[in-house]
Design a protein around this motif. Sequence first.
Motif, short mmCIF file in Angstrom:
data_model
loop_
_atom_site.label_atom_id
_atom_site.label_comp_id
_atom_site.label_asym_id
_atom_site.label_seq_id
_atom_site.Cartn_x
_atom_site.Cartn_y
_atom_site.Cartn_z
N GLY A 104 0.82 -1.21 0.00
CA GLY A 104 0.00 0.00 0.00
C GLY A 104 0.85 1.26 0.00
O GLY A 104 0.60 2.20 -0.75
N MET A 107 2.47 1.88 -3.27
CA MET A 107 1.52 2.47 -4.21
C MET A 107 1.38 3.98 -3.98
O MET A 107 1.05 4.72 -4.89
CB MET A 107 0.15 1.82 -4.05
N MET A 108 1.58 4.41 -2.73
CA MET A 108 1.46 5.83 -2.43
C MET A 108 2.67 6.64 -2.90
O MET A 108 2.63 7.87 -2.90
CB MET A 108 1.28 6.05 -0.92
N HIS A 158 -4.41 7.02 -12.60
CA HIS A 158 -3.13 6.78 -11.94
C HIS A 158 -3.08 7.46 -10.58
O HIS A 158 -2.61 6.89 -9.59
CB HIS A 158 -2.01 7.30 -12.84
N LEU A 161 -5.93 5.75 -8.08
CA LEU A 161 -5.85 4.31 -7.86
C LEU A 161 -5.33 3.92 -6.46
O LEU A 161 -5.94 3.09 -5.79
CB LEU A 161 -5.01 3.67 -8.97
N PRO A 162 -4.20 4.50 -6.00
CA PRO A 162 -3.72 4.11 -4.67
C PRO A 162 -4.77 4.35 -3.58
O PRO A 162 -4.93 3.51 -2.69
CB PRO A 162 -2.52 5.02 -4.43
N PHE A 163 -5.49 5.45 -3.67
CA PHE A 163 -6.49 5.75 -2.64
C PHE A 163 -7.63 4.73 -2.68
O PHE A 163 -8.11 4.29 -1.63
CB PHE A 163 -7.07 7.16 -2.83
N ILE A 166 -6.37 1.35 -1.28
CA ILE A 166 -6.20 1.35 0.17
C ILE A 166 -7.55 1.33 0.86
O ILE A 166 -7.77 0.58 1.82
CB ILE A 166 -5.33 2.54 0.61
#
Lengths: 280, 260
Positions: A104, A107-108, A158, A161-163, A166
């Motif tokens: 995670g 990814m951030m 892009h 996506l991380p948010f 998570i």
Amino acid sequence: MARLRSGASVSAWLLAPASLLLIAGIAVPLCATIWLSLSPNVLVHFDGKGLGNFQYLFKSKYYYGVIIRSLRIAAEATVIALIVAYPVALTLRRMASRRASAVGLAMMLPVLSGPLVVVLGWMILLSDGGPLLAPLTPYIGRLRIVGSETGIIVGIVHFILPFTVISLASVLRLIPENLVEAARSLGATPLEIFRRVLLPLSLPGLLSAAIIGFSLAASSFIAPHYLGGPADVTLTALVAQFVLATFNGEMAAAVAVLLLVLMAAIIFLLSIAAARSVRT
Amino acid sequence: MKALRGLGIGWLVLVLIFLLGPTLVVLVDSINSATSFPSPFEQATLRWYRALGEHEEFLDAAINSVEIALASSAIATLCAFLGGFALSRRRVRFGHAISTAMLSPLFIPEIVIGLAILQVLGLVALPLSMLTLIVAHAVFVLPMALRLTLSGFSRFDFGLLDAARSLGANPARAMLAVTLPILRPSLIAGFTLSAVFSFVNLPLSMFLTTPRTATLPVVVFAYMESRIDPMIAALATLVVLIAAAATIGVDRFLRIRILD
């Protein structure tokens, strides 16, 4: 009783700095912006205070197009991000806490590096003769991504996506493994486990990921600015144009207020859906 | 079942490549000796990093950005610590509404926060200053600091405070000697991530800087409007290294688990 009251007043004191910051940094400034959005200006003339600026934005074909485009781009990016994120979250669900969290955080990294860095990367990768598109040119012809709506969507997906991963993963990780095991021992196939156990239980999480994704997508400024073409103006870009190019504070305020109202309406609808999905 | 898991891992790897790809090409291009940009890799060189040294405006802007990031994150972390304590300790009236309000900047576009602050200052005829930027950034990073603080408090045993009180500590002392040390990893993580978020943010500052208070993203944005070149990639790489150090620190040293 006296003790209770003193406890409450201590809480009030502890909350005071944050409240003060929010009042000075958001609440009062937003009031100023709302006030200005109701005021006449060089572009739109009317007497006193009124909704003239908003009428103007909706009536003008150009500005109406900007509104629709912004919502469409944000919605498309959110849906794509959720579809991409869900399988990732399912995989993270089965990982040990340590490792899942490290993934995670990895990814951030692009989010923490900042949108300018990422956009620079996309401009290199997706440029006409760039490493991604040059090898494909003989097969699909010259594909233009930077300077198009597709470019904007790639950039926004892009970014959000991380948010979405998570927030989905933290909900999916709460679903007890026993439930899945029980379904399996009763003969459920992986597809049935997904459709009848995981998906219904993760629906509130899916909707809250949609809320976060959509608001970040609609707020996004740098991806549309660099990856879109001159015709792909979004509401955030319009705010910047009114401030920096035409110096029209009232219209900038009107666009900003409109953006907030539209976002609030969509977030409200999604959170009603989320509340419903918890109840059933 | 095995095949399905393999697919899942494969998809995860693809997503990671998608997410990290753009950052990685920036790293590669920052040491590419080719002068036209972007272009295929020729030879490794550090000349673009040296070229950065000749541009004082980047250094000045970076110093502004660091000051703003540290000050705003310190304010946000303090507010989040005190507020998070109050919200977690007991049921506060309107507690849910208050925590929603504290998380609300997450849902307001940064460009709108910047515009609103610009406009309120205009209405009351106050000049732009470093303080303006610090307040804007503090509001923006408050949700980040609060989230990490609240998750820290969710594992905190408030009974420890009663124990400290019964041993004769006054409330302030109990806070400093008991709460603060236990919450420290969450607070440091909140502060670090807030500072990085503030450091790289452009839309918040875009309307609020003067030539003297210009932040690094604002200066880079202005530069990128006219051209992009390998020097910008070198600068971007330095920012990525800061972000990477922050993420690794949060994961390795503070052992913050962002998914739990």
